[in-house]
Design a protein around this motif. Structure first.
Motif, PDB file in Angstrom:
ATOM      1  N   ARG A 211      -7.632  10.013  12.523  1.00  0.00           N
ATOM      2  CA  ARG A 211      -8.191  11.096  13.353  1.00  0.00           C
ATOM      3  C   ARG A 211      -7.166  12.199  13.588  1.00  0.00           C
ATOM      4  NH1 ARG A 211      -9.668   8.928  18.906  1.00  0.00           N
ATOM      5  NH2 ARG A 211      -7.773   9.896  19.645  1.00  0.00           N
ATOM      6  N   LEU A 212      -5.891  11.809  13.753  1.00  0.00           N
ATOM      7  CA  LEU A 212      -4.838  12.785  14.015  1.00  0.00           C
ATOM      8  C   LEU A 212      -4.268  13.392  12.736  1.00  0.00           C
ATOM      9  CD1 LEU A 212      -2.951  10.940  16.885  1.00  0.00           C
ATOM     10  CD2 LEU A 212      -4.618  12.804  17.070  1.00  0.00           C
ATOM     11  N   GLY A 213      -4.679  12.870  11.580  1.00  0.00           N
ATOM     12  CA  GLY A 213      -4.208  13.406  10.304  1.00  0.00           C
ATOM     13  C   GLY A 213      -2.756  13.083  10.001  1.00  0.00           C
ATOM     14  N   CYS A 214      -2.256  11.975  10.523  1.00  0.00           N
ATOM     15  CA  CYS A 214      -0.854  11.602  10.309  1.00  0.00           C
ATOM     16  C   CYS A 214      -0.663  11.017   8.918  1.00  0.00           C
ATOM     17  CB  CYS A 214      -0.419  10.576  11.346  1.00  0.00           C
ATOM     18  SG  CYS A 214      -0.503  11.187  13.031  1.00  0.00           S
TER      19      CYS A 214
ATOM     20  N   ARG B 261       9.980   8.178   3.610  1.00  0.00           N
ATOM     21  CA  ARG B 261      10.606   8.407   4.911  1.00  0.00           C
ATOM     22  C   ARG B 261       9.493   8.436   5.955  1.00  0.00           C
ATOM     23  NH1 ARG B 261      14.983  12.450   7.184  1.00  0.00           N
ATOM     24  NH2 ARG B 261      14.219  12.409   9.289  1.00  0.00           N
ATOM     25  N   TYR B 262       9.576   7.531   6.914  1.00  0.00           N
ATOM     26  CA  TYR B 262       8.501   7.416   7.892  1.00  0.00           C
ATOM     27  C   TYR B 262       8.702   8.398   9.027  1.00  0.00           C
ATOM     28  CZ  TYR B 262       7.317   3.602   5.041  1.00  0.00           C
ATOM     29  OH  TYR B 262       6.969   2.877   3.945  1.00  0.00           O
TER      30      TYR B 262
ATOM     31  N   PRO C 171      -1.775   8.782   3.514  1.00  0.00           N
ATOM     32  CA  PRO C 171      -0.638   8.790   2.579  1.00  0.00           C
ATOM     33  C   PRO C 171       0.625   8.209   3.195  1.00  0.00           C
ATOM     34  CG  PRO C 171      -1.674  10.965   2.734  1.00  0.00           C
ATOM     35  CD  PRO C 171      -2.235  10.128   3.836  1.00  0.00           C
ATOM     36  N   GLY C 172       1.358   7.434   2.424  1.00  0.00           N
ATOM     37  CA  GLY C 172       2.664   6.930   2.847  1.00  0.00           C
ATOM     38  C   GLY C 172       2.595   5.924   3.968  1.00  0.00           C
ATOM     39  N   ILE C 173       1.838   4.854   3.793  1.00  0.00           N
ATOM     40  CA  ILE C 173       1.690   3.850   4.838  1.00  0.00           C
ATOM     41  C   ILE C 173       2.448   2.588   4.436  1.00  0.00           C
ATOM     42  CG2 ILE C 173      -0.442   2.821   3.989  1.00  0.00           C
ATOM     43  CD1 ILE C 173      -1.438   2.931   6.906  1.00  0.00           C
TER      44      ILE C 173
ATOM     45  N   LEU D 281       0.802  -1.217   0.000  1.00  0.00           N
ATOM     46  CA  LEU D 281       0.000   0.000   0.000  1.00  0.00           C
ATOM     47  C   LEU D 281       0.833   1.263   0.000  1.00  0.00           C
ATOM     48  CD1 LEU D 281      -2.754  -1.087   2.522  1.00  0.00           C
ATOM     49  CD2 LEU D 281      -2.956  -0.871   0.053  1.00  0.00           C
ATOM     50  N   ALA D 282       2.147   1.163   0.079  1.00  0.00           N
ATOM     51  CA  ALA D 282       2.982   2.370   0.118  1.00  0.00           C
ATOM     52  C   ALA D 282       4.296   2.121  -0.607  1.00  0.00           C
ATOM     53  CB  ALA D 282       3.268   2.767   1.558  1.00  0.00           C
TER      54      ALA D 282
END
Length: 166
Positions: free
Chosen positions: A69-72, A8-9, A113-115, A2-3
């Protein structure tokens, strides 16, 4: 997957569940920065689940809801449940009794995004495991952001100060 693996995490989400043969248990997730600092966490009781894998999928769903929920973004998700990680990385079939929960997880993950999903050893998932077990034993569910509960601080600090093995 999926990513993109080159992402860069910024965050790491550890998930875990406690499952008992009577179908009860608890699920937990803890979100940290790339430096290991705890950002948020959640735990919930589980009733009438059918397997340890289903309980792990519930933990994943709770963690993904927290992240959303946190928009991360740019989140590496770690679980000690290899079957769950393989399903999330499209490395195995998901036609299991917990497929409906995984379908919810895939919808949630699609919005982040970016998971990336990674398998980790149980020893590397200690804080999430402790949080799930504490929830089950105490019947107290947690949902916190920014201020790490005092009972978790020693575990979080221990994880941050462990020497990095390369």
């Amino acid at each position: 997957a999926l990513a993109e693996t080159s992402t860069r995490y910024i965050y790491k989400l550890n998930i875990d569940a406690s499952f008992f043969e009577d179908g009860s248990g608890a699920a937990a997730a803890i979100l940290r920065t790339s430096r290991g600092e705890a950002v948020a966490g959640i735990s919930e009781l589980i009733d009438n689940t059918i397997s340890p894998q289903a309980a792990e999928a519930i933990a994943l769903r709770s963690g993904l809801k927290l992240v959303d929920r946190l928009g991360c973004r740019n989140v590496q998700i770690e679980s000690d449940c290899l079957e769950l990680v393989q399903a999330c990385n499209e490395d195995s079939e998901i036609w299991r009794p917990h497929s409906a929960i995984l379908a919810d997880c895939f919808l949630l993950a699609h919005n982040i995004p970016g998971i990336n999903f990674e398998h980790c050893l149980r020893e590397a998932n200690g804080v999430a495991h402790f949080l799930a077990r504490r929830c089950y034993d105490s019947k107290i569910c947690e949902d916190w952001v920014d201020i790490t509960p005092a009972f978790l601080l020693p575990l979080v600090l221990h994880d941050v100060t462990l020497p990095q093995i390369e």
